[in-house]
Design a protein around this motif. Structure first.
Motif, PDB file in Angstrom:
ATOM      1  N   GLN A  71       0.859  -1.177   0.000  1.00  0.00           N
ATOM      2  CA  GLN A  71       0.000   0.000   0.000  1.00  0.00           C
ATOM      3  C   GLN A  71       0.895   1.226   0.000  1.00  0.00           C
ATOM      4  OE1 GLN A  71      -3.258   0.133   2.746  1.00  0.00           O
ATOM      5  NE2 GLN A  71      -3.578  -2.073   2.679  1.00  0.00           N
ATOM      6  N   MET A  72       0.651   2.117  -0.913  1.00  0.00           N
ATOM      7  CA  MET A  72       1.476   3.318  -1.045  1.00  0.00           C
ATOM      8  C   MET A  72       0.633   4.554  -0.771  1.00  0.00           C
ATOM      9  SD  MET A  72       3.295   4.835  -4.456  1.00  0.00           S
ATOM     10  CE  MET A  72       3.555   6.598  -4.582  1.00  0.00           C
ATOM     11  N   ILE A  73       1.151   5.434   0.049  1.00  0.00           N
ATOM     12  CA  ILE A  73       0.505   6.723   0.287  1.00  0.00           C
ATOM     13  C   ILE A  73       1.417   7.799  -0.287  1.00  0.00           C
ATOM     14  CG2 ILE A  73      -0.345   8.352   1.999  1.00  0.00           C
ATOM     15  CD1 ILE A  73      -0.919   6.032   3.842  1.00  0.00           C
ATOM     16  N   GLY A  74       0.921   8.540  -1.245  1.00  0.00           N
ATOM     17  CA  GLY A  74       1.715   9.575  -1.896  1.00  0.00           C
ATOM     18  C   GLY A  74       1.148  10.954  -1.640  1.00  0.00           C
ATOM     19  N   ARG A  75       1.818  11.943  -2.161  1.00  0.00           N
ATOM     20  CA  ARG A  75       1.376  13.330  -2.021  1.00  0.00           C
ATOM     21  C   ARG A  75       1.443  13.982  -3.391  1.00  0.00           C
ATOM     22  NH1 ARG A  75       4.724  15.741   2.992  1.00  0.00           N
ATOM     23  NH2 ARG A  75       2.856  16.976   3.296  1.00  0.00           N
ATOM     24  N   HIS A  76       0.681  15.041  -3.576  1.00  0.00           N
ATOM     25  CA  HIS A  76       0.725  15.672  -4.894  1.00  0.00           C
ATOM     26  C   HIS A  76       2.079  16.330  -5.106  1.00  0.00           C
ATOM     27  CE1 HIS A  76       0.650  20.017  -4.269  1.00  0.00           C
ATOM     28  NE2 HIS A  76      -0.314  19.904  -3.381  1.00  0.00           N
ATOM     29  N   GLY A  77       2.413  16.553  -6.349  1.00  0.00           N
ATOM     30  CA  GLY A  77       3.756  17.011  -6.675  1.00  0.00           C
ATOM     31  C   GLY A  77       3.903  18.518  -6.718  1.00  0.00           C
ATOM     32  N   GLU A  78       4.971  18.962  -7.374  1.00  0.00           N
ATOM     33  CA  GLU A  78       5.294  20.384  -7.456  1.00  0.00           C
ATOM     34  C   GLU A  78       4.148  21.169  -8.080  1.00  0.00           C
ATOM     35  OE1 GLU A  78       9.153  18.110  -7.583  1.00  0.00           O
ATOM     36  OE2 GLU A  78       7.113  17.878  -8.296  1.00  0.00           O
TER      37      GLU A  78
END
Length: 267
Positions: A71-78
């Motif tokens: 399970q991967m939790i990411g964040r929005h980019g630049e």
């Protein structure tokens, strides 16, 4: 037999801002990507970089175990600055761009045809892409970072994904977060059937959200202001004084110096 892996890839919020590469001459191509040493000093205003110290859980699989689920939790980019941040950026850029003298010292790069990194106010708060960046050679776009992360994810966990070609990616209804999720999904390739599942950021979502700022009754964005204000801001005055000494009549303030960290290339 290894069980099929279930992927729940969640895209949350990142405070990373957009930087762009000034358009000058082909001689400057060698400078692209050469200023990464500045990023740790820019905090959330820097493009994405891997933090030097890793306090997370090691990704190595313990002896005697096998990986069956990721399970991967990411964040929005630049992204481009927010509208509230842009107000301060535009104010300092107005001062700098209307300076009638020759730029000296740390601002001398502005003599070489620098183009302001926000070409249109409609881009504020939007993700940076190859299409909306001033320089197509900009290595710090959200689009390319999201795609690079997807390829790294595929390289690391591709074996598990052989038995799991249908899975969801969860994202909020924020456009920049949705865009990051979409770029990530695209870069995984045509071999997967991915459904983007959108969860609202509205306060009515309660706990059923990926971004609880609006729906959490205990959220207080000013909780640590007293700690932040205890640190000296003298460095901002030092910056404005130095730039003013190098460029007589520029008259930058401490507030202007702070705005330089929000996206305008700082010295």
């Amino acid at each position: 037999m290894v069980k099929p892996v279930i992927f729940a890839i969640c895209l949350g919020v990142l405070l990373s801002k957009a930087l762009s590469i000034p358009l000058r001459s082909f001689a400057d191509i060698e400078l692209i990507g050469s200023q990464k040493s500045l990023f740790p000093f820019l905090g959330g205003s820097a493009p994405y970089f891997s933090f030097p110290a890793n306090y997370g859980i090691p990704t190595d699989i313990p002896e005697g175990c096998r990986l069956t689920q990721v399970q991967m939790i990411g964040r929005h980019g630049e992204r481009y600055p927010t509208r509230s941040e842009a107000k301060d950026i535009f104010e300092v850029w107005y001062k700098i761009s209307n300076y009638t003298g020759k730029y000296e010292g740390s601002l001398s790069f502005l003599n070489n045809g620098y183009e302001f990194f926000i070409p249109d106010e409609s881009l504020l708060e939007m993700e940076t892409t190859l299409q909306n960046s001033i320089d197509v050679l900009n290595p710090y776009t959200e689009e390319m970072n999201a795609k690079r992360h997807a390829r790294e994810f595929l390289a690391k966990y591709g074996k598990l994904m052989e038995n799991c070609t249908n899975f969801p990616i969860f994202t909020t209804n924020s456009k920049r977060i949705y865009d990051t999720a979409q770029y990530f999904a695209e870069a995984l390739g045509d071999g997967f059937n991915i459904s983007l599942q959108t969860l609202s950021e509205n306060s009515s979502s309660g706990a059923n959200t990926l971004a609880a700022k609006s729906s959490c009754p205990n959220w207080n964005s000013n909780a640590n202001n007293d700690i932040l204000m205890s640190y000296s801001r003298d460095y901002l005055e030092n910056i404005s004084d130095r730039l003013n000494d190098e460029n007589k009549g520029l008259n930058l303030s401490r507030k202007d110096a702070a705005a330089l960290f929000l996206g305008v290339p700082s010295s």
